[in-house]
Design a protein around this motif. Structure first.
Motif, PDB file in Angstrom:
ATOM      1  N   GLU A  58      41.778  38.002  39.548  1.00  0.00           N
ATOM      2  CA  GLU A  58      42.577  38.045  38.321  1.00  0.00           C
ATOM      3  C   GLU A  58      42.372  36.820  37.427  1.00  0.00           C
ATOM      4  O   GLU A  58      43.340  36.148  37.045  1.00  0.00           O
ATOM      5  CB  GLU A  58      44.059  38.235  38.671  1.00  0.00           C
ATOM      6  N   PRO A  59      41.104  36.544  37.078  1.00  0.00           N
ATOM      7  CA  PRO A  59      40.868  35.354  36.251  1.00  0.00           C
ATOM      8  C   PRO A  59      41.108  35.625  34.771  1.00  0.00           C
ATOM      9  O   PRO A  59      41.090  36.777  34.323  1.00  0.00           O
ATOM     10  CB  PRO A  59      39.383  35.086  36.479  1.00  0.00           C
ATOM     11  N   ARG A  60      41.338  34.575  34.048  1.00  0.00           N
ATOM     12  CA  ARG A  60      41.276  34.648  32.593  1.00  0.00           C
ATOM     13  C   ARG A  60      39.891  34.195  32.156  1.00  0.00           C
ATOM     14  O   ARG A  60      39.268  33.371  32.829  1.00  0.00           O
ATOM     15  CB  ARG A  60      42.350  33.756  31.969  1.00  0.00           C
TER      16      ARG A  60
ATOM     17  N   GLY B 101      24.463  38.449  33.515  1.00  0.00           N
ATOM     18  CA  GLY B 101      25.360  38.111  32.408  1.00  0.00           C
ATOM     19  C   GLY B 101      25.832  39.436  31.852  1.00  0.00           C
ATOM     20  O   GLY B 101      25.105  40.434  31.907  1.00  0.00           O
ATOM     21  N   GLY B 102      27.054  39.422  31.378  1.00  0.00           N
ATOM     22  CA  GLY B 102      27.595  40.660  30.812  1.00  0.00           C
ATOM     23  C   GLY B 102      27.812  41.760  31.845  1.00  0.00           C
ATOM     24  O   GLY B 102      27.888  42.918  31.492  1.00  0.00           O
ATOM     25  N   GLY B 103      27.902  41.352  33.135  1.00  0.00           N
ATOM     26  CA  GLY B 103      28.345  42.323  34.143  1.00  0.00           C
ATOM     27  C   GLY B 103      27.258  43.132  34.835  1.00  0.00           C
ATOM     28  O   GLY B 103      27.544  43.796  35.821  1.00  0.00           O
TER      29      GLY B 103
ATOM     30  N   GLU C 129      28.855  34.049  45.103  1.00  0.00           N
ATOM     31  CA  GLU C 129      29.929  33.055  44.984  1.00  0.00           C
ATOM     32  C   GLU C 129      31.273  33.687  45.327  1.00  0.00           C
ATOM     33  O   GLU C 129      31.413  34.912  45.384  1.00  0.00           O
ATOM     34  CB  GLU C 129      29.934  32.395  43.588  1.00  0.00           C
ATOM     35  N   LYS C 130      32.247  32.853  45.575  1.00  0.00           N
ATOM     36  CA  LYS C 130      33.613  33.299  45.855  1.00  0.00           C
ATOM     37  C   LYS C 130      34.105  34.147  44.679  1.00  0.00           C
ATOM     38  O   LYS C 130      33.860  33.799  43.527  1.00  0.00           O
ATOM     39  CB  LYS C 130      34.501  32.060  46.028  1.00  0.00           C
ATOM     40  N   PHE C 131      34.765  35.259  44.979  1.00  0.00           N
ATOM     41  CA  PHE C 131      35.318  36.104  43.916  1.00  0.00           C
ATOM     42  C   PHE C 131      36.643  35.500  43.452  1.00  0.00           C
ATOM     43  O   PHE C 131      37.569  35.324  44.247  1.00  0.00           O
ATOM     44  CB  PHE C 131      35.526  37.527  44.439  1.00  0.00           C
TER      45      PHE C 131
HETATM   46  C1  MV4 Z   1      33.149  36.481  38.167  1.00  0.00           C
HETATM   47  C2  MV4 Z   1      34.418  37.068  38.348  1.00  0.00           C
HETATM   48  C3  MV4 Z   1      35.152  36.670  39.441  1.00  0.00           C
HETATM   49  N1  MV4 Z   1      34.657  35.762  40.307  1.00  0.00           N
HETATM   50  N2  MV4 Z   1      32.704  35.575  39.057  1.00  0.00           N
HETATM   51  C4  MV4 Z   1      31.813  39.171  34.448  1.00  0.00           C
HETATM   52  C5  MV4 Z   1      30.641  39.023  33.553  1.00  0.00           C
HETATM   53  C6  MV4 Z   1      29.896  37.853  34.006  1.00  0.00           C
HETATM   54  N3  MV4 Z   1      29.650  36.994  32.905  1.00  0.00           N
HETATM   55  C7  MV4 Z   1      30.724  37.196  35.032  1.00  0.00           C
HETATM   56  N4  MV4 Z   1      31.855  38.033  35.278  1.00  0.00           N
HETATM   57  C8  MV4 Z   1      32.751  37.747  36.253  1.00  0.00           C
HETATM   58  N5  MV4 Z   1      32.358  36.805  37.136  1.00  0.00           N
HETATM   59  C9  MV4 Z   1      33.447  35.250  40.101  1.00  0.00           C
HETATM   60  N6  MV4 Z   1      32.969  34.357  40.981  1.00  0.00           N
HETATM   61  C10 MV4 Z   1      34.849  38.012  37.432  1.00  0.00           C
HETATM   62  C11 MV4 Z   1      34.013  38.367  36.364  1.00  0.00           C
HETATM   63  C12 MV4 Z   1      34.527  39.376  35.485  1.00  0.00           C
HETATM   64  C13 MV4 Z   1      34.916  39.068  34.185  1.00  0.00           C
HETATM   65  C14 MV4 Z   1      34.776  37.795  33.654  1.00  0.00           C
HETATM   66  C15 MV4 Z   1      35.166  37.505  32.377  1.00  0.00           C
HETATM   67  C16 MV4 Z   1      35.720  38.502  31.594  1.00  0.00           C
HETATM   68  C17 MV4 Z   1      35.848  39.779  32.068  1.00  0.00           C
HETATM   69  C18 MV4 Z   1      35.454  40.078  33.367  1.00  0.00           C
HETATM   70  C19 MV4 Z   1      35.596  41.371  33.845  1.00  0.00           C
HETATM   71  C20 MV4 Z   1      35.193  41.661  35.113  1.00  0.00           C
HETATM   72  C21 MV4 Z   1      34.653  40.669  35.935  1.00  0.00           C
END
Ligand code: MV4
Length: 450
Positions: free
Chosen positions: A205-207, A163-165, A200-202
């Motif tokens: 560019e998610p929100r 969590g939190g990266g 998991e699948k990446f």
């Molecule tokens: C992801 C993702 C893309 N795909 N999971 C970042 C913190 C952790 N809580 C989960 N995170 C992410 N998980 C998958 N399958 C991209 C992130 C992510 C991210 C998520 C929300 C807000 C900012 C982010 C910045 C980098 C990566």
């Protein structure tokens, strides 16, 4: 109702809880470290107990010190705020053993969301969409590579305790797997004492869009709409808003329903947040659930016009939730003002605030514990204020925020105010054209000379 609440926290959130308690006729107890003896939460609480030296481990994170303060003041409930002990299941358990109400979920609810694989399995059972990937813990690299080929690269390797990266790696092909596995596991072991991994699948560019929920002790769960938290830097949120510029009425209904399912799956009690990743096709996936009040709760308070701390205390006292889910009636945006230098890699900038003038005016809310003459201690989180602006439309809320930032004066330390000023005028940001990668390419420009 409770007669006396001890607030096991500091800073703006301690003040925030004290304010609501006063309005509800509940007595308050502040706890503080020696570094916080001149803090406003100490002044405004009915009683205050010093719980130790500046270090968090010996003060705000020390369960024995906090329980001693509960005992000597006879508090009948504890509000943990956010951070510190807010998601510590042992602390919630000990409060219950002492016969004081922990204002938040039960230890079981916390644990079920604290372990990410358990949380994901619970969501699959509840039919909440999750990112396709491994089922349960990965045994070894071989299994990881096999699953990654099945779901297709790029993949994300994640720590179940994460969590939190932290303990997280993007992997683009078979050749990169071993190295990602070794480094992520090492990091997870060092950070959490647990090196369990899943893949998991990446999602590209998610929100980051989260849904605020609240559940009572009788199984009712409602949602209070979303917050868009895509504007982050190294997993630290900088700006949050509601509605999300990416949201549609249809998507809100679907994500709201999914968040309620998530809450009901664990009989959730209290305020909580279900975090989702939303891709460019508006497909959404459960990411994690926060079992606490969050920094950005004010955004929701402004758009639905309810006091979330009051609602949280009411459900903790066993009062039923009445009514249905809430949809935004306004637009609200929050900028976090940190004692950091945005022109120097956001390096912390503690020290004395020589002059301080808060933004004011219609639709402007500032939650802060600082004042002129206050010394920002170097020991804790660097957030010194939150500015929340609300208006009928996003356009107006952003314009109001620009105006509020322009009249905000903090002298003596560096703050993130110049960053927010620039962001509010960014063309893509104003268009709502951003995702979680936005800040990586955002150009702050040169520091203006005085
Ligand atoms: C992801 C993702 C893309 N795909 N999971 C970042 C913190 C952790 N809580 C989960 N995170 C992410 N998980 C998958 N399958 C991209 C992130 C992510 C991210 C998520 C929300 C807000 C900012 C982010 C910045 C980098 C990566």
């Amino acid at each position: 109702m409770f007669s006396k609440i001890l607030i096991a926290n500091r800073g703006e959130i301690a003040l925030r809880v004290i304010r609501t308690c006063k309005e509800m006729g509940i007595k308050t107890v502040a706890v503080y470290s020696t570094a916080d003896k001149d803090s406003l939460h100490v002044r405004f609480a009915d009683e205050a107990v010093c719980i130790g030296p500046p270090s968090s481990a010996e003060s705000y994170l020390s369960i024995p010190k906090i329980m001693a303060a509960v005992e000597i003041t006879n508090a009948d409930a504890v509000h943990p705020g956010y951070g510190f002990l807010a998601e510590n299941a042992d602390f919630a358990e000990i409060c219950t053993e002492y016969g004081v109400k922990f204002i938040g979920p039960t230890p079981d609810m916390m644990k079920s969301m604290g372990d990410k694989i358990t949380a994901k399995e619970t969501m699959i059972k509840a039919k909440v969409p999750v990112v396709p990937g491994s089922e349960g813990l990965l045994k070894d690299v071989k299994e990881g590579i096999k699953i990654s080929n099945k779901i297709g690269y790029p993949v994300m390797l994640k720590a179940t305790a994460g969590g939190g990266g932290k303990g997280m790696r993007i992997i683009w092909n078979d050749d990169e797997f071993q190295e990602g596995w070794d480094s992520a596991r090492k990091e997870a072991a060092a950070s959490f004492g647990n090196d369990g991994m899943y893949v998991e699948k990446f999602v590209e560019e998610p929100r980051h869009i989260e849904i605020q929920i609240i559940g009572d002790q009788y199984g009712k769960v409602i949602h209070l709409s979303e917050r868009d938290c895509s504007i982050q830097r190294r997993h630290q949120k900088l700006v949050e808003e509601c509605p999300s510029p990416f949201m549609t009425d249809d998507l809100r209904k679907k994500m709201g329903a999914a968040a309620i399912k998530a809450g009901k799956a664990i009989n959730y009690e209290g305020v909580g947040t279900v975090e989702f990743l939303v891709d460019k096709y508006r497909k959404f996936y459960f990411m994690e659930m926060n079992t606490r009040i969050q920094v950005e709760h004010c955004v929701t308070e402004e758009v639905i016009d309810h006091d979330l701390i009051k609602e949280q205390i009411k459900v903790a006292a066993g009062i039923k939730i009445s009514g249905k889910s809430y949809f935004p009636q306004m637009h609200a945006i929050e900028c976090r003002i940190n004692a950091e230098d945005p022109y120097n890699d956001f390096r912390p900038s503690p020290g004395k605030i020589n002059s301080f003038h808060s933004a004011k005016g219609h639709g402007v809310r500032v939650d802060t514990h600082v004042y002129a003459g206050y010394v920002v201690p170097p020991y804790y989180d660097s957030m010194i204020a939150k500015i929340i602006c609300r208006a009928q439309t996003r356009e107006e809320a952003l314009t109001k925020m620009s105006r509020a930032l322009d009249e905000f004066i903090v002298e003596g330390i560096k703050t993130t105010i110049p960053f927010h000023k620039k962001l509010m005028k960014d063309e893509n940001f104003r268009k709502g054209n951003f995702n979680t990668g936005f800040i990586d390419t955002f150009d702050l420009g040169e520091e203006p000379s005085e």
